[in-house]
Design an enzyme around this catalytic site. Structure first.
Site, PDB file in Angstrom:
ATOM      1  CG  ASN A 183      40.171  31.663  71.568  1.00 18.89           C
ATOM      2  OD1 ASN A 183      39.729  30.530  71.360  1.00 18.89           O
ATOM      3  ND2 ASN A 183      41.029  31.925  72.560  1.00 18.89           N
ATOM      4  CG  PHE A 224      40.545  22.065  71.716  1.00 14.49           C
ATOM      5  CD1 PHE A 224      41.345  23.138  72.041  1.00 14.49           C
ATOM      6  CD2 PHE A 224      40.252  21.144  72.709  1.00 14.49           C
ATOM      7  CE1 PHE A 224      41.844  23.309  73.328  1.00 14.49           C
ATOM      8  CE2 PHE A 224      40.752  21.286  73.999  1.00 14.49           C
ATOM      9  CZ  PHE A 224      41.560  22.373  74.303  1.00 14.49           C
ATOM     10  CB  SER A 273      40.321  25.199  76.369  1.00  9.51           C
ATOM     11  OG  SER A 273      39.435  25.830  75.457  1.00  9.51           O
ATOM     12  CG  ASN A 321      36.695  28.721  73.977  1.00  9.56           C
ATOM     13  OD1 ASN A 321      35.856  29.492  74.416  1.00  9.56           O
ATOM     14  ND2 ASN A 321      37.933  29.098  73.710  1.00  9.56           N
ATOM     15  CB  THR A 322      36.253  21.890  75.325  1.00  9.02           C
ATOM     16  OG1 THR A 322      36.987  22.100  74.110  1.00  9.02           O
ATOM     17  CG2 THR A 322      35.711  20.469  75.344  1.00  9.02           C
ATOM     18  CE  LYS A 328      47.886  27.380  78.057  1.00 11.57           C
ATOM     19  NZ  LYS A 328      48.148  27.663  76.637  1.00 11.57           N
ATOM     20  CG  ASN A 333      44.042  28.387  78.110  1.00 11.52           C
ATOM     21  OD1 ASN A 333      43.834  29.266  77.277  1.00 11.52           O
ATOM     22  ND2 ASN A 333      44.002  27.103  77.801  1.00 11.52           N
TER      23      ASN A 333
END
Length: 352
Positions: free
Chosen positions: A109, A113, A172, A174-175, A206, A235
């Site tokens: 993915n 967010f 994450s 993805n940021t 996390k 994660n």
């Protein structure tokens, strides 16, 4: 549960994000599974001061906007983590952004967010005040934020009395630049700011599975210095193991599922061996069976979280894991989940 498992598999005819939305809508309308009996007392455990009926939690990412926490708890989860929430609503990354790697039982993915923002999230949490169950909130930062620390602080400050625990998500992929907050100086600044506004609820950090082993002691020190209550390991990964066979393996984003299991479990062992018995650890990554859940617990996790396993196994996975955990605890002579936590990490540490 069989019916709900079949329904979950049937949703695979849709692209992943549409399937997810249909599943969440079903839960909101009361069409999800319901656990009709109490959990075996052996599964009850205490994590960072939270009394859980069982150690099987739902990881953040499924219910991003706090739309169905009570339906998820009714399905048998011991705790549910909502979010990630960011101060401002945002669409996230362009679609398509979720990819099933079916041959690998995995998912990639690159959501970024997407969520409806802090106002909508807070309103829903306020409406459920007074209901039972352990509900946590995953805190994030907006993609275009100029001050990410301020984003975490704003979310926590607004929500600190509305949930049972909070997670500072700096992991994450993805940021852009978010994982830089795991670095020593940046992490100290962030956790120091979080400590100034937190309430009484436990706060977790996390982390990504892609950290270097040498970073473990520094993260433990930072958690201790700033009074955090525990860590969530881990994660998704940006790495692509050689074991992958799906033609979608080259998609960008975070990989979750069984390919993450070995690394995330090893990190759980490292954190437990380095921190000792007091640090609360939640283990995530590649859990799709009772055996995998038990391995995480023996590695040092006080509790575990699922997500990708549900995509392929259906919601009945929750009950199957709990039944299997009881069987394994009994077979190994443990009277409770807590007795099994970290037994493999202790052995690894003593073996040198």
């Amino acid at each position: 549960m069989v019916i709900h498992d079949l329904a979950a598999r049937a949703l695979h005819v849709f692209e992943p994000e549409t399937a997810h939305r249909f599943g969440l809508m079903a839960l909101k309308f009361g069409l999800g599974p319901r656990q009709m009996r109490r959990d075996d007392p052996m599964l009850a455990t205490r994590v960072a001061g939270l009394d859980l009926p069982n150690p099987v939690g739902l990881a953040a990412g499924f219910d991003k906007n706090a739309e169905a926490p009570d339906a998820l708890l009714a399905a048998g989860f011991g705790f549910v983590e909502l979010g990630a929430v960011t101060p401002r609503a945002q669409d996230g990354k362009p679609k398509p952004r979720i990819f099933r790697l079916s041959s690998d039982r995995s998912v990639i993915n690159r959501m970024g967010f997407p969520n409806q923002g802090l106002d909508a999230f807070e309103a829903r949490l306020r409406r459920r005040q007074g209901r039972g169950g352990i509900v946590g909130v995953n805190l994030g930062a907006n993609l275009d934020s100029e001050d990410r620390t301020a984003d975490y602080v704003a979310c926590l400050d607004r929500l600190k009395d509305l949930a049972q625990f909070f997670t500072v998500n700096v992991s994450s992929p993805n940021t852009p630049g978010l994982r830089n907050l795991q670095a020593h100086g940046a992490l100290d600044d962030l956790l120091g700011a979080v400590a100034q506004v937190r309430g009484k609820a436990p706060v977790f950090l996390k982390i990504a599975p892609d950290i270097d082993d040498g970073e473990v002691p520094g993260m433990i020190d930072a958690i201790g210095r700033h009074g955090l209550d525990g860590i969530i390991v881990s994660n998704t990964t940006i790495l692509r193991p050689d074991s992958l066979t799906s033609p979608l393996m080259g998609e960008g984003g975070g990989l979750s599922g069984p390919p993450v299991f070995e690394r995330s479990t090893d990190l759980v062992k490292q954190f437990r061996a380095a921190a000792g018995p007091e640090l609360a650890i939640i283990g995530v990554g590649g859990i799709d069976s009772a055996g995998a859940a038990y391995a995480k617990i023996r590695a040092g996790a006080n509790a575990i979280q699922l997500y990708t396993g549900l995509v392929y196994e259906g919601p009945g996975l929750v009950q199957r894991i709990k039944t299997g955990l009881v069987e394994r605890l009994q077979a190994d002579g443990f009277a409770s989940v807590a007795e099994a936590v970290g037994v493999d990490a202790i052995r690894r540490s003593s073996d040198g």
